[in-house]
Write a protein that holds these residues in place. Structure first.
Motif, short mmCIF file in Angstrom:
data_model
loop_
_atom_site.label_atom_id
_atom_site.label_comp_id
_atom_site.label_asym_id
_atom_site.label_seq_id
_atom_site.Cartn_x
_atom_site.Cartn_y
_atom_site.Cartn_z
N GLU A 288 0.84 -1.20 0.00
CA GLU A 288 0.00 0.00 0.00
C GLU A 288 0.87 1.25 0.00
OE1 GLU A 288 -2.98 1.92 3.21
OE2 GLU A 288 -3.47 -0.15 2.63
N PHE A 289 0.57 2.16 -0.91
CA PHE A 289 1.34 3.39 -1.03
C PHE A 289 0.38 4.57 -0.96
CE2 PHE A 289 3.46 -0.01 -3.28
CZ PHE A 289 4.75 0.05 -2.76
N ARG A 290 0.58 5.43 0.05
CA ARG A 290 -0.26 6.62 0.22
C ARG A 290 0.56 7.86 -0.13
NH1 ARG A 290 -5.03 5.88 3.51
NH2 ARG A 290 -5.29 3.66 3.99
N MET A 291 -0.02 8.71 -0.96
CA MET A 291 0.67 9.91 -1.41
C MET A 291 -0.23 11.11 -1.13
SD MET A 291 2.08 8.32 -5.04
CE MET A 291 3.53 9.38 -5.21
N PRO A 292 0.34 12.26 -0.77
CA PRO A 292 -0.50 13.43 -0.46
C PRO A 292 -1.27 13.93 -1.68
CG PRO A 292 1.84 14.00 -0.47
CD PRO A 292 1.77 12.52 -0.57
N ALA A 293 -2.36 14.66 -1.41
CA ALA A 293 -3.24 15.13 -2.48
C ALA A 293 -2.54 16.04 -3.47
CB ALA A 293 -4.46 15.83 -1.88
N ASP A 294 -1.49 16.74 -3.02
CA ASP A 294 -0.78 17.66 -3.92
C ASP A 294 0.41 17.01 -4.62
OD1 ASP A 294 0.87 17.38 -1.73
OD2 ASP A 294 1.10 19.54 -1.35
N THR A 295 0.47 15.69 -4.59
CA THR A 295 1.54 14.98 -5.28
C THR A 295 1.57 15.37 -6.76
OG1 THR A 295 1.44 13.07 -3.80
CG2 THR A 295 2.37 12.69 -5.98
N PRO A 296 2.71 15.76 -7.30
CA PRO A 296 2.78 16.07 -8.73
C PRO A 296 2.48 14.82 -9.58
CG PRO A 296 4.69 16.96 -7.57
CD PRO A 296 3.98 16.06 -6.61
N GLU A 297 1.86 15.04 -10.71
CA GLU A 297 1.55 13.93 -11.60
C GLU A 297 2.79 13.12 -11.94
OE1 GLU A 297 -1.35 14.13 -15.15
OE2 GLU A 297 0.64 14.28 -16.08
N ALA A 298 3.90 13.79 -12.16
CA ALA A 298 5.14 13.11 -12.54
C ALA A 298 5.58 12.14 -11.44
CB ALA A 298 6.24 14.13 -12.82
N ASP A 299 5.38 12.51 -10.18
CA ASP A 299 5.77 11.63 -9.08
C ASP A 299 4.90 10.38 -9.04
OD1 ASP A 299 7.57 13.59 -8.52
OD2 ASP A 299 6.76 14.11 -6.53
N LEU A 300 3.60 10.55 -9.30
CA LEU A 300 2.71 9.38 -9.34
C LEU A 300 3.08 8.46 -10.50
CD1 LEU A 300 0.29 7.73 -8.43
CD2 LEU A 300 -1.20 9.32 -9.68
N LEU A 301 3.36 9.03 -11.65
CA LEU A 301 3.75 8.21 -12.80
C LEU A 301 5.05 7.46 -12.52
CD1 LEU A 301 2.94 10.68 -15.73
CD2 LEU A 301 1.60 8.70 -14.98
N ALA A 302 5.97 8.12 -11.81
CA ALA A 302 7.22 7.47 -11.46
C ALA A 302 6.98 6.28 -10.54
CB ALA A 302 8.18 8.47 -10.81
N LYS A 303 6.05 6.43 -9.58
CA LYS A 303 5.72 5.33 -8.67
C LYS A 303 5.12 4.16 -9.46
CE LYS A 303 5.97 4.69 -4.95
NZ LYS A 303 6.95 3.82 -4.21
N VAL A 304 4.23 4.46 -10.39
CA VAL A 304 3.63 3.40 -11.20
C VAL A 304 4.69 2.65 -11.99
CG1 VAL A 304 2.10 2.93 -13.16
CG2 VAL A 304 1.36 4.49 -11.35
N HIS B 167 -5.67 17.77 -10.64
CA HIS B 167 -4.50 18.15 -11.43
C HIS B 167 -3.80 16.97 -12.07
CE1 HIS B 167 -2.69 17.00 -7.57
NE2 HIS B 167 -1.54 16.85 -8.20
N ILE B 168 -4.31 15.75 -11.80
CA ILE B 168 -3.69 14.54 -12.35
C ILE B 168 -4.59 13.94 -13.42
CG2 ILE B 168 -2.92 12.20 -11.82
CD1 ILE B 168 -2.15 13.15 -9.05
N ASP B 169 -4.01 13.62 -14.57
CA ASP B 169 -4.74 13.02 -15.68
C ASP B 169 -4.89 11.52 -15.41
OD1 ASP B 169 -5.59 11.89 -18.08
OD2 ASP B 169 -4.34 13.18 -19.33
N ASP B 170 -6.11 11.10 -15.04
CA ASP B 170 -6.29 9.70 -14.67
C ASP B 170 -6.05 8.75 -15.85
OD1 ASP B 170 -8.58 10.45 -16.03
OD2 ASP B 170 -9.99 9.63 -14.57
N LYS B 171 -6.39 9.17 -17.05
CA LYS B 171 -6.16 8.31 -18.22
C LYS B 171 -4.67 8.08 -18.44
CE LYS B 171 -10.39 9.51 -20.74
NZ LYS B 171 -10.95 10.38 -19.69
N LYS B 172 -3.87 9.12 -18.25
CA LYS B 172 -2.42 8.97 -18.41
C LYS B 172 -1.87 8.00 -17.36
CE LYS B 172 0.03 12.65 -19.33
NZ LYS B 172 0.79 13.92 -19.17
N VAL B 173 -2.37 8.11 -16.15
CA VAL B 173 -1.91 7.23 -15.08
C VAL B 173 -2.31 5.78 -15.38
CG1 VAL B 173 -2.17 6.66 -12.63
CG2 VAL B 173 -1.96 9.05 -13.34
N ILE B 174 -3.57 5.56 -15.74
CA ILE B 174 -4.05 4.20 -16.03
C ILE B 174 -3.25 3.58 -17.16
CG2 ILE B 174 -6.01 2.93 -17.00
CD1 ILE B 174 -7.81 4.91 -15.38
N ASN B 175 -2.98 4.36 -18.19
CA ASN B 175 -2.28 3.80 -19.35
C ASN B 175 -0.78 3.70 -19.16
OD1 ASN B 175 -4.57 3.29 -20.93
ND2 ASN B 175 -4.69 5.44 -21.54
#
Length: 299
Positions: free
Chosen positions: A66-82, A103-111
């Protein structure tokens, strides 16, 4: 006539037993399936859902990350975690909890999730594979609905099925799954002309339109099987001021007198989602290790 009540909670329990049994078999080969869940922000319903997923994953004998990230996490950081999780061989399934902050593009994250680890079945490649009859990871709620239909009806070939709702999460993949079972499938929605007549011809009705009690009992063909995916909160003044209750997209009280079988809300489709998430994780693990998939847990 009163319908058979399709108890989703009981069926989900049986699915989880089969998942647990297969995990035990994998462990004899030195393999432990792993599910990683990423939560961005502090949305209360999402927190509850993530916690429940973690508990169920561990109870099935799998590894839970389980990985919890703050609401203001930059999109780039979430993509890096994925991408980090994509590269981790201990992780067979990746789920990024939706909704994401604006501020995060969910489609970009999913793909960005590796398709073979996309246990939510949302990646564009899995959507395309499902639509073209290829082996895919399948969205959990429609998968649960199909497994429940198979369990109750057996062979679905030739049955007339109507799916009310055209969402990417439920309606469209549900229709593809039913086509794969050789049903005659109609996708209907709130703007369908003569919707009542379309529904009345169906042997199988899957209601996933998101409108409380939109489908009355007199729309249901006598003896039809009704799967109600809707989860809607409506006022419940009998419980006190400001109180609500949960209802489906089908008017249960009238439909139960006509249908041959029906899922209640709550207690119908809802419990199947986590069970199918774990089933998808086991399926992904088996595919990653070139092992036979467990029967009855995938399509």
């Amino acid at each position: 006539m009163s319908a058979t009540i399709l108890n989703g909670k009981a069926f989900a329990g049986r699915l989880l037993e089969r998942v647990t049994e297969h995990v035990a078999v994998l462990k004899t080969e030195g393999i432990v399936p792993g599910l990683a869940v990423v939560l961005v922000g502090e949305d209360p319903p999402s927190q509850i859902y993530v916690r429940n997923k973690g508990i169920a994953t561990k109870e099935a004998g799998m590894n839970s990350y389980e990985f919890r990230m703050p609401a203001d996490t930059p999109e780039a950081d979430l993509l890096a975690k994925v991408k980090e999780l994509n590269a981790d061989p201990a992780v067979n399934g990746i789920l990024v909890q939706l909704p994401l902050p604006g501020h995060i593009d969910d489609k970009k994250v999913i793909n960005t999730i590796a398709p073979e680890k996309d246990v939510d079945g949302f990646h564009i490649l899995n959507v395309g594979r499902l639509a073209t009859g290829q082996r895919a990871m399948v969205s959990c709620t429609p998968l649960g609905c199909l497994l429940l239909l198979r369990d109750h009806l057996g062979d679905l070939s030739g049955k007339d099925a109507v799916v009310i709702g055209r969402s990417n999460i439920v309606g469209k993949p549900m229709a593809q799954l039913l086509l794969g079972e050789s049903c005659t499938v109609t996708i209907a929605h709130s703007r369908t002309k003569d919707l009542a007549e379309v529904v009345r011809r169906a042997d199988i009705v899957v209601a996933a339109v998101g409108r409380p009690q939109m489908v009355p009992g007199d729309w249901i063909k006598p003896g039809a099987t009704v799967i109600d995916v809707g989860i809607n909160r409506v006022p419940a003044p009998e419980k006190g001021e400001g109180k609500t209750r949960v209802v489906g997209d089908v008017d249960y009280d009238s439909a139960v007198e006509v249908a041959g079988a029906i899922t209640p809300v709550p207690g119908g489709v809802g419990p199947l989602t986590i069970a199918c998430l774990l089933a998808n994780t086991v399926t992904a693990c088996c595919r990653a290790n070139d092992l036979p998939e467990p029967e009855g847990l995938s399509v």
